[in-house]
Motif scaffolding. Structure first.
Motif, mmCIF file in Angstrom:
data_model
loop_
_atom_site.group_PDB
_atom_site.id
_atom_site.type_symbol
_atom_site.label_atom_id
_atom_site.label_comp_id
_atom_site.label_asym_id
_atom_site.label_seq_id
_atom_site.Cartn_x
_atom_site.Cartn_y
_atom_site.Cartn_z
ATOM 1 N N ALA B 151 0.812 -1.218 0.000
ATOM 2 C CA ALA B 151 0.000 0.000 0.000
ATOM 3 C C ALA B 151 0.848 1.272 0.000
ATOM 4 O O ALA B 151 0.359 2.351 -0.308
ATOM 5 C CB ALA B 151 -0.942 -0.007 1.195
ATOM 6 N N GLN B 152 2.132 1.129 0.352
ATOM 7 C CA GLN B 152 3.015 2.306 0.387
ATOM 8 C C GLN B 152 3.643 2.593 -0.976
ATOM 9 O O GLN B 152 4.388 3.566 -1.126
ATOM 10 C CB GLN B 152 4.124 2.094 1.423
ATOM 11 N N LEU B 153 3.381 1.736 -1.966
ATOM 12 C CA LEU B 153 4.000 1.894 -3.283
ATOM 13 C C LEU B 153 3.006 2.470 -4.294
ATOM 14 O O LEU B 153 1.797 2.319 -4.133
ATOM 15 C CB LEU B 153 4.474 0.524 -3.796
ATOM 16 N N SER B 154 3.535 3.087 -5.343
ATOM 17 C CA SER B 154 2.675 3.548 -6.431
ATOM 18 C C SER B 154 2.195 2.331 -7.227
ATOM 19 O O SER B 154 2.740 1.232 -7.102
ATOM 20 C CB SER B 154 3.445 4.482 -7.351
ATOM 21 N N THR B 180 -1.465 -2.939 -17.432
ATOM 22 C CA THR B 180 -1.305 -1.486 -17.275
ATOM 23 C C THR B 180 -2.635 -0.748 -17.243
ATOM 24 O O THR B 180 -2.673 0.479 -17.165
ATOM 25 C CB THR B 180 -0.448 -0.904 -18.426
ATOM 26 N N SER B 181 -3.755 -1.495 -17.268
ATOM 27 C CA SER B 181 -5.063 -0.828 -17.366
ATOM 28 C C SER B 181 -5.454 -0.077 -16.105
ATOM 29 O O SER B 181 -6.255 0.849 -16.152
ATOM 30 C CB SER B 181 -6.153 -1.841 -17.684
ATOM 31 N N GLU B 186 1.233 8.090 -16.412
ATOM 32 C CA GLU B 186 2.683 8.289 -16.297
ATOM 33 C C GLU B 186 3.399 7.053 -15.776
ATOM 34 O O GLU B 186 4.627 6.992 -15.778
ATOM 35 C CB GLU B 186 2.980 9.517 -15.423
ATOM 36 N N MET B 187 2.647 6.039 -15.336
ATOM 37 C CA MET B 187 3.303 4.837 -14.809
ATOM 38 C C MET B 187 3.270 3.671 -15.784
ATOM 39 O O MET B 187 3.845 2.617 -15.528
ATOM 40 C CB MET B 187 2.607 4.400 -13.517
ATOM 41 N N GLU B 190 6.823 2.540 -17.337
ATOM 42 C CA GLU B 190 7.797 1.844 -16.492
ATOM 43 C C GLU B 190 7.470 0.347 -16.415
ATOM 44 O O GLU B 190 8.363 -0.478 -16.312
ATOM 45 C CB GLU B 190 7.846 2.482 -15.086
ATOM 46 N N VAL B 191 6.180 0.009 -16.506
ATOM 47 C CA VAL B 191 5.803 -1.405 -16.490
ATOM 48 C C VAL B 191 6.041 -2.034 -17.861
ATOM 49 O O VAL B 191 6.587 -3.139 -17.973
ATOM 50 C CB VAL B 191 4.328 -1.562 -16.055
ATOM 51 N N LEU B 192 5.671 -1.316 -18.907
ATOM 52 C CA LEU B 192 5.870 -1.852 -20.262
ATOM 53 C C LEU B 192 7.351 -2.098 -20.551
ATOM 54 O O LEU B 192 7.714 -3.072 -21.205
ATOM 55 C CB LEU B 192 5.287 -0.895 -21.303
#
Ligand SMILES: Nc1ncnc2c1ncn2[C@@H]1O[C@H](COP(=O)(O)OP(=O)(O)O)[C@@H](O)[C@H]1O
Ligand SMILES: [Mg+2]
Lengths: 222, 258
Positions: B151-154, B180-181, B186-187, B190-192
């Motif tokens: 819960a502390q992470l984006s 990524t849905s 903006e995030m 970084e996952v892709l």
């Protein structure tokens, strides 16, 4: 003013109450967790047993259950829980059994409502890793469920503490039995009742406060 | 075909890793998967695309048996999916899954999330598992977050942890269901980027996504689904520039216009 207390082991009686409470709390926690596991298991027979147990036992008055464990189990079926010769120990143990069996239904239902608050994605992610049903339950779902139901479980524990007085019905020398004896022997009804009422508040109030604090601290953030 | 996918094909061995044959599934009256035939080769990256409700998630979930099927067969590395028990658990450990909503274990730290499966399923030594977990967390760029709770992470960080958690099992194939849905724009990259790197490293991947950039740069093949059927299969370039079916044309015109 408190002369009449002489000759009565009030502290000893409350110690028995504490022992009844703690042992039954552990017993009902274990049995209640097993019942909750059964009620969410994929095996229909287990689910059926869990549901039947809860719905039957929860709806029988505790006094009847306690009397059944002593008269029924002990006198008719000869169950002595390893203390056939020592009447006090035998009935103490039977009372713990009865209290555990009864309180477990409330633990089970509190836990089950907690299990329902855990998002299904948690269990799915765990299954997707290859964890077994038991592992999913014990490592992922139950630890989160317990944290959300510390409040309701505290209520169950407080109710249990007070319910131990029912053990007086089969002669377990806990607080309520001593109170009855003292009221019969001394002309101090109000004072005696007040002392015992205070005794129970002293037991339950700190429990409630401590567990309330713990519940806040352990809450799962999502 | 793009350079990346050409490079990938030379990496890919020729054998089939995931094979679905004539798979059918119903939810009550809804025929959610209809006669699905799909073969994914080792090292291949397949993007599944299609309108909402077309059965993409269900398809993904049948491959590690989070959903059962009514008929047909699914084999992974030559072995049919076990129905239940230890065999099924072992299979699931070989199939990594990344969910739209991350589903990190909320009561465990990031590190514990990545260690858990290794220790409890693979029976790995705790210290070795932690070492591997830290290396994986570094690889997906969240090494410094190891001791935090999810819960502390984006969202983007959580999803990268979820990828590390799946990778920790050394899966033969990875399933991504719209990874990524649920992320803020903006995030997404970084996952892709992590997924692209994974594709370059030769991981077999089945990815449900509408990210065309990812499909074009990393996928060997696009599978287009509609109403529970596979309507079209093509290379990313063929599919996006020259779709054959009307359903695909219609769908692409909708996602291209926003
Ligand atoms: N557990 C379920 N029970 C009943 N219907 C479901 C269930 N899961 C999905 N569906 C239905 O199946 C269809 C396909 O769903 P899904 O596979 O999630 O599609 P997609 O991922 O392509 O959006 C939808 O109409 C959805 O409402
Ligand atoms: Mg979906």
């Amino acid at each position: 003013m408190f002369d009449f207390l002489e000759g009565y082991d009030v502290l000893g009686a409350f110690w028995t109450t504490v022992q009844l409470t703690l042992l039954s709390a552990v017993g009902s926690l274990v049995l209640g967790t097993l019942l909750a596991a059964m009620r969410v298991s994929p095996v229909p027979l287990m689910r059926g047993f869990g549901a039947a147990y809860v719905n039957i036992v929860r709806n029988i008055p505790l006094t009847v259950i306690i009397v059944f464990t002593s008269l029924g189990l002990s006198n008719i079926f000869g169950v002595a829980l390893g203390a056939a010769d020592d009447f006090d120990t035998k009935f103490f143990r039977l009372a713990v059994l009865g209290l555990s069996a009864y309180t477990a239904t409330f633990v089970c239902e509190a836990l089950r409502s907690g299990i329902n608050t855990v998002p299904v994605g948690q269990a799915e992610a765990a299954r997707a890793l290859g964890l077994s049903f038991t592992q999913v339950l014990t490592l992922i779902v139950l630890p989160q469920a317990f944290r959300t139901v510390i409040g309701p479980l505290t209520n169950v524990l407080i109710a249990l503490t007070k319910n131990t007085t029912v053990a007086a019905a089969i002669g377990v020398a806990e607080a309520a039995l001593l109170m009855k004896e003292m009221i019969e022997n001394e002309a101090q009804l109000l004072l005696i009742a007040t002392i015992f009422a205070l005794g129970f508040v002293v037991l339950t109030l700190p429990t409630g406060l401590l567990l309330g604090w713990l519940g806040k601290r352990l809450a799962v953030k999502r | 075909m793009t350079e990346v996918s050409v490079a990938k094909e030379s990496v890919a061995a020729t054998d089939d890793l995931v094979v679905l044959k004539d798979v059918n599934k119903h939810f009550g009256a809804l025929h959610v998967l209809q006669d699905i035939d799909l073969t994914i080769a080792r090292g291949e990256v397949v993007v599944v695309i299609g309108p909402s409700g077309s059965g993409k998630s269900t398809l993904c979930r049948t491959i590690n048996r989070l959903e059962t099927i009514d008929s047909g067969s699914i084999t992974i590395d030559g072995k049919p999916l076990p129905a239940e028990g230890k065999g099924l658990a072992r299979l699931r450990a070989d199939v990594g899954m990344v969910f739209q909503s991350f589903n990190l274990f909320a009561h465990k730290t990031v590190l514990e999330n990545v260690v858990l499966g290794q220790v409890k399923v693979r029976k790995a030594d705790k210290a070795k598992a932690e070492e591997k977990a830290r290396a994986l967390l570094d690889r997906v760029g969240v090494g410094t977050q190891a001791d935090k709770y999810p819960a502390q992470l984006s969202g983007g960080q959580q999803q990268r942890v979820a990828i590390a958690r799946a990778l920790a099992m050394d899966p033969k194939v990875m399933l991504f269901d719209e990874p990524t849905s649920a992320l803020d724009p903006e995030m997404i990259n970084e996952v892709l980027e992590v997924m692209q790197q994974l594709a370059r490293d030769g991981m077999t991947m089945i990815v449900v996504t509408h990210e065309m950039g990812f499909a074009r740069s990393a996928a060997n093949r696009v599978v287009f689904m509609a109403d529970g059927r596979i309507v079209e299969e093509a290379t990313p370039d063929q599919f996006f520039s020259n779709p054959r079916s009307d359903r695909a044309k219609d769908f692409l015109s909708k996602i291209l216009h926003h």
